[in-house]
Design an enzyme around this catalytic site. Structure first.
Site, short mmCIF file in Angstrom:
data_model
loop_
_atom_site.label_atom_id
_atom_site.label_comp_id
_atom_site.label_asym_id
_atom_site.label_seq_id
_atom_site.Cartn_x
_atom_site.Cartn_y
_atom_site.Cartn_z
N PRO A 161 0.80 -1.21 0.00
CA PRO A 161 0.00 0.00 0.00
C PRO A 161 0.84 1.28 0.00
O PRO A 161 1.70 1.47 0.85
CB PRO A 161 -0.82 -0.12 1.29
CG PRO A 161 -0.11 -1.11 2.13
CD PRO A 161 0.63 -2.00 1.21
N GLU A 162 0.62 2.11 -0.98
CA GLU A 162 1.21 3.44 -1.04
C GLU A 162 0.06 4.42 -0.82
O GLU A 162 -1.04 4.01 -0.48
CB GLU A 162 1.90 3.65 -2.40
CG GLU A 162 2.89 2.52 -2.70
CD GLU A 162 3.60 2.64 -4.05
OE1 GLU A 162 3.78 3.77 -4.51
OE2 GLU A 162 3.95 1.60 -4.61
#
Length: 277
Positions: free
Chosen positions: A2-3
DNA sequence: CTCCATGTTCTCTG
DNA sequence: ACAGAGAACATGGA
């Protein structure tokens, strides 16, 4: 992985499910995840509090519970799910909040790298882990001059934009996409970039992260958002995970190399070293 | 079996 | 002291 866009998608999808619910009990299956304070203090302070909001800074989720803030970093594979309060513990489930509506908010993390800090308002932004987190490219507060100043480094530009103290929210996938968008070779020493190219870099970061947020993030490998919802931005990826495929701009073959210790996808033709445009 | 992937922090090196 | 490189963390999949 996850960014910013994936974390934002989690934030948006999760909040309606926990809004105004009170935490009746906390079960910690993997104590090492709680970095601050000690686990017993954490449980005691959180029990009885109500979820008021979820905010986000870079890749950090900020759960507002009463006057306290739980800062959660999902690292590589952290996820939240909602299930019934009496459901048995799942494999890789490390933390559970039993809520006042009979549901439970559960945290899962195969890699066990995710972290949680509980903070009071007065130390939220002045202590780890948020102390040195830079502004996001999509934030109103983003300061171009400050960003340009932090690029005065000998590091490869890819290493610089992955550094959350330089600019926040960018991880390996979007770093590759942003550098392709800006026609910058990932190994270019950051200080060699002209002001015009830094401008382009910041614009690409903003455009791509905004578009990825709109798409609900990117779903590759095993990563899924909260509730198992898939993002769709992988359909817009131009270079990441496309080694050997044709560049969408010039048609030549995309390459993969290692930069800043990370797998890096790029187009050797569109992203030439020392290019001035 | 070995190696790789991944984000961040810690530790080592020059 | 500093910047930057590399290891460590954990674990499943190739």
């Amino acid at each position: 992985m996850p960014e910013l866009p994936e974390v934002e998608t989690v934030r948006r999808s999760l909040f309606p499910l926990i809004k105004n619910r009170t935490i009746e009990n906390v079960i910690v299956y993997f104590p090492r995840m709680i970095k601050e304070p000690d686990v017993e203090t954490f449980k005691r302070r959180v029990r009885g509090q109500t979820f008021k909001a979820i905010e986000r800074l870079g890749k950090h989720l900020l759960f507002k519970v009463g006057d306290l803030t739980m800062i959660v970093h999902l690292r590589m594979e952290g996820k939240f799910m909602i299930k019934a309060i009496d459901a048995p513990k799942d494999k890789h489930e490390h933390l559970r909040f039993n809520l006042s509506d009979g549901q439970a908010l559960c945290y899962y993390d195969v890699r066990k790298f995710g972290t949680l800090h509980l903070k009071e308002a007065n130390t939220l932004y002045t202590t780890k882990p948020l102390r040195h987190v830079a502004h996001e490219p999509i934030s109103e507060a983003f300061d171009f001059n400050a960003f340009a100043e932090k690029l005065k480094s000998d590091r490869p530009v890819k290493a610089a934009i992955l550094d959350q103290k330089v600019i926040s929210g960018i991880g390996n996938i979007y770093a590759d996409e942003i550098l392709f968008c800006a026609s910058i070779h990932p190994d270019t020493p950051a200080r060699e970039l002209s002001r015009a190219r830094i401008k382009k870099l910041a614009e690409c970061a903003k455009t791509i992260l905004n578009k990825a947020v709109e798409s609900g993030g990117t779903t590759i490998r095993t990563y899924k958002n909260a509730l198992g919802v898939d993002g769709m931005f992988q359909l817009h990826l131009n270079v990441h995970m496309r080694e050997g495929e044709a560049c969408k701009k010039c048609g030549r073959t995309l390459k993969k190399k290692k930069t800043a210790g990370r797998g890096t996808y790029f187009c050797p033709t569109c992203q030439k070293k020392g290019r001035k445009t």
